[in-house]
Each structure stands twice: as structure tokens, then as C-alpha cells.
Design an enzyme around this catalytic site. Sequence first.
Site, PDB file in Angstrom:
ATOM      1  N   ASP A  16       0.859  -1.181   0.000  1.00 36.68           N
ATOM      2  CA  ASP A  16       0.000   0.000   0.000  1.00 36.68           C
ATOM      3  C   ASP A  16       0.899   1.235   0.000  1.00 36.68           C
ATOM      4  O   ASP A  16       1.608   1.499   0.969  1.00 36.68           O
ATOM      5  CB  ASP A  16      -0.898  -0.012   1.241  1.00 36.68           C
ATOM      6  CG  ASP A  16      -1.963   1.064   1.204  1.00 36.68           C
ATOM      7  OD1 ASP A  16      -1.819   2.004   0.401  1.00 36.68           O
ATOM      8  OD2 ASP A  16      -2.937   0.969   1.975  1.00 36.68           O
ATOM      9  N   ASP A 111      -2.660   2.642  -6.234  1.00 30.17           N
ATOM     10  CA  ASP A 111      -1.643   2.714  -5.183  1.00 30.17           C
ATOM     11  C   ASP A 111      -1.562   1.439  -4.350  1.00 30.17           C
ATOM     12  O   ASP A 111      -1.111   1.469  -3.208  1.00 30.17           O
ATOM     13  CB  ASP A 111      -1.884   3.929  -4.281  1.00 30.17           C
ATOM     14  CG  ASP A 111      -3.235   3.890  -3.592  1.00 30.17           C
ATOM     15  OD1 ASP A 111      -4.047   2.998  -3.901  1.00 30.17           O
ATOM     16  OD2 ASP A 111      -3.482   4.763  -2.737  1.00 30.17           O
ATOM     17  N   GLU A 112      -1.965   0.318  -4.927  1.00 28.51           N
ATOM     18  CA  GLU A 112      -1.884  -0.971  -4.230  1.00 28.51           C
ATOM     19  C   GLU A 112      -1.415  -2.058  -5.184  1.00 28.51           C
ATOM     20  O   GLU A 112      -1.782  -2.054  -6.365  1.00 28.51           O
ATOM     21  CB  GLU A 112      -3.250  -1.379  -3.669  1.00 28.51           C
ATOM     22  CG  GLU A 112      -3.795  -0.476  -2.578  1.00 28.51           C
ATOM     23  CD  GLU A 112      -5.174  -0.944  -2.147  1.00 28.51           C
ATOM     24  OE1 GLU A 112      -5.316  -1.413  -1.001  1.00 28.51           O
ATOM     25  OE2 GLU A 112      -6.103  -0.830  -2.969  1.00 28.51           O
TER      26      GLU A 112
END
Length: 440
Positions: A16, A111-112
Site C-alpha cells: 500500500d 496505489d496498491e
Amino acid sequence: MADAAHPDLFSFLHIDLNSFFASVEQQLHPEYRGKPTAVVPTMADTTCCIAASYEAKALGIKTGTRVGDAKKICPEIILVNGDHAEYSRFSHAIAVAVEGVCPVAHTPSIDEMVCQLMGRERQPPAARQIALAIKQAIKDKVGETLRCSIGMAPNRYLAKIASDMQKPDGLIGLLPSQLPRALAHLELRDLPGVGARTEVRLKAKGVNTMTDLLALDRNGMHKLMDSVWGDRMYHWLRGHDTGDNGAPVPSELQKSLGHSHVLAPEHRSQEGAWAVAHKLLHKGAMRLRMEKFYTSSLSVTIKYALTREETARVSKTKQHTSGIRHAGWGMEARFRPCQDTLSLLEALQGCWKQRPQEDLHQKPFFVGVTMRNLIPEDEMQTRLFEEPGNRSQLSATMDKLNLKYGHTTLHFAGMLTAKEAAPTRIAFTQIPVQYGTDWM
């Protein structure tokens, strides 16, 4: 101690990226580093921050904070207009860096990332070394301001939970021998898939804490959730392998595609709102063709800002996340399945003519255009007669030029005054796709 059926091994790493958009801006602009920075969709006090740097978060400014309030908290805060293309490029560069250490198995959002461990990689010491190597690779190959929290667990669901347990730059592992007691201190909202509405529903059924939830057996969880989701969650929270590895329940075929935009002050007029709506349709129609869909329905939503006096006179008003009290209007048009811009524009014009004209509907500040009832291109029956005016050929020509030179190179005149407005926005849950020179 872990039992023989569930040995103490990690199967997944969930990566993350912390304060991703703000961290990208600080990487691109060294002068922002160490200073409170927030990324915004448009430069207006009424809009909200879509990302905040660590320094801003320390002051209480976070995602969703109204820009006007952020300025009151920190008058010197640096506000940056979000650049979707840059964030997409950084996301892909980070994926390449991670791939150099461990293959990326899933990408849930911009964003992961999720890595699946195999063989001896699953041993806790080896998994930890891989996680640390990923952190270093991102720093060395992408940028020193880019940090991430990594969760290690026996399934994807727990790995996601673990990645949220220590921020920024965290590294947390959840082993089967620690479960489910290691989760007892969490809030219900810390569980992926448990939002505000689900939390209210759980509390109405007497489940107020994680301890209450973890005390339920599998049948109790099924009854609580009233679906197989309850069975899955029961096993996920105990580190079991359910066959889907804790992945989110897959959605059905995509049902809609669209764009919305909070209008900049210079476009908060009837003419400005129309130009922006036209731009949103232009982008949506191009995406529709790129993703190989037809649509038979188009809906338009407009939100109108109200003064305090107007709010007092209206019985039903709503409050936007920006704090603006507003009245809303929406309409849907249905038509023969199509994918060309001109036909969709005619549907938009038909809806637009029906919009309310009263005094309360003169200050638009939000516009949304959504295409629904999507039909995959390969399921469309060949038509006996082509549409008039070779509209598909016209759209294909526009796409060819726009893919090569930018998606606003060739467009209909109605969006001219908003050509630079409503830029592509940040895709939180949708993985960005590059069409030609643009990310959408």
C-alpha cells in the site's frame, strides 16, 4: 502454535503506497518536501483534498478535508492540482520495481499491489526479506519520497488488513497462530468491505466490536451477512485458504461508464456547465469505444449551489462533501444501442433541454454524465442498415487523431470553452489505462 493444517506461513504481500499522490508531487518537486502539501482536483476552496502529505496529515488535514478548512488549519499549505498522468506513470514504474523483486499477482488500485509468495518464500524470515527488498527497490528505482506499508498474511484479505495496521512505511505480518486474536483490537470499519452502511447494519444486529464479530461461528457469520460473504469472512479472518485467497468478491459484467466533475468557479454558469458536460461525454464516448462497449442509456446529473436563504426555503436539500448545500436534478435517456459520439451527444442535448430553469437552478457546481446498460461489442448483432451520416466512421477518425495527439485534439465545438477543464481524474479503484498519449 499453528496447527498442521494451517502452518505459520505467509502466502501474500499487500503493498500500500503511503500518501501516494502527495508523495509523487514531493518527488517531482523537491521544494515541497518536508512541507504540508495537499493534492486537489481543482483550485477552489469549496472542493476537497484528494491526498495529503505526511506533514499535512500530522496537522489533521487528510483525504476529504475541505480546501477552505485546510487553509484555516495551515495557511501555508501547498496546494497542487492533481496530475493523473504523472500518478499513472509512477504507479507503473513502481510495479516494474516490485516485479524486479517478486512478481505482482494483482493490482487492486493505482496505489496498491499484491504479490503471491511461493515455496520457501512463504517462510516468515524469507517473506520479510522480500518485503524489505521491495521497499528498497521502490526507493532506489522510483524515488526516495515514495514509501509503502506492506502487510504479510496467509490470504489476500488479511494482507490488506495488515498493510493498514502501521503507517507510514510499515511492515506487519499476521500468522495463522496469531489469529483471530491479533485482530481483536481493530474497529469494524478496519475490515475491507465494511463501510459506514455495513457497520450500521452490523451494530443493529448486536455486533458492535471486533470481539463480537470474532465470537460468531461460521453459521452465525453467514446469518449476519445474509450471504456467502459471511462464510468467506469467517475463514479469511482465521487465516484459512478458501480457494479465492481472500480476494474481493468478483463483480459482474461492467454495468456503467462515466465521468463527473466539480466545476471550477469560472465554469459555474449554464454555459460553462454545458461545455464541461460536453467534455465529459467526449471522454466517456472515447472510453466506451476503447473498452469495446455499446450503450443504450445515458444519464445526466447536475447539482446546483444554494445560498443560506435558498436553503431555508427548500424542504429537501443535500450537502456535498465540499460543504456546499445544493439541490439536485437528474435525467436518463434511453435509445438504440450505439457507441458513436454524435448519437450520444444528441441524447445529452435532449436531456439538457429538460433541466429545470427556476431561480434555485441557476448556479451549477457539479456535472456528471454516465452511460449505462453496457453491451459488449462482440454481443452486438450486425445491423441491416448503418446509422445515418457514417457516424461510426466519424468517431473512428476522431479516435485515431486523438489517440495520436491527445484526446482533445479533435472534438465538437460545444466543449471548446471547457477544453482544458475536467481533466482526467484520479482513479482510486480503477487501474489507469493509457489510450494513445493520455491516461484515462
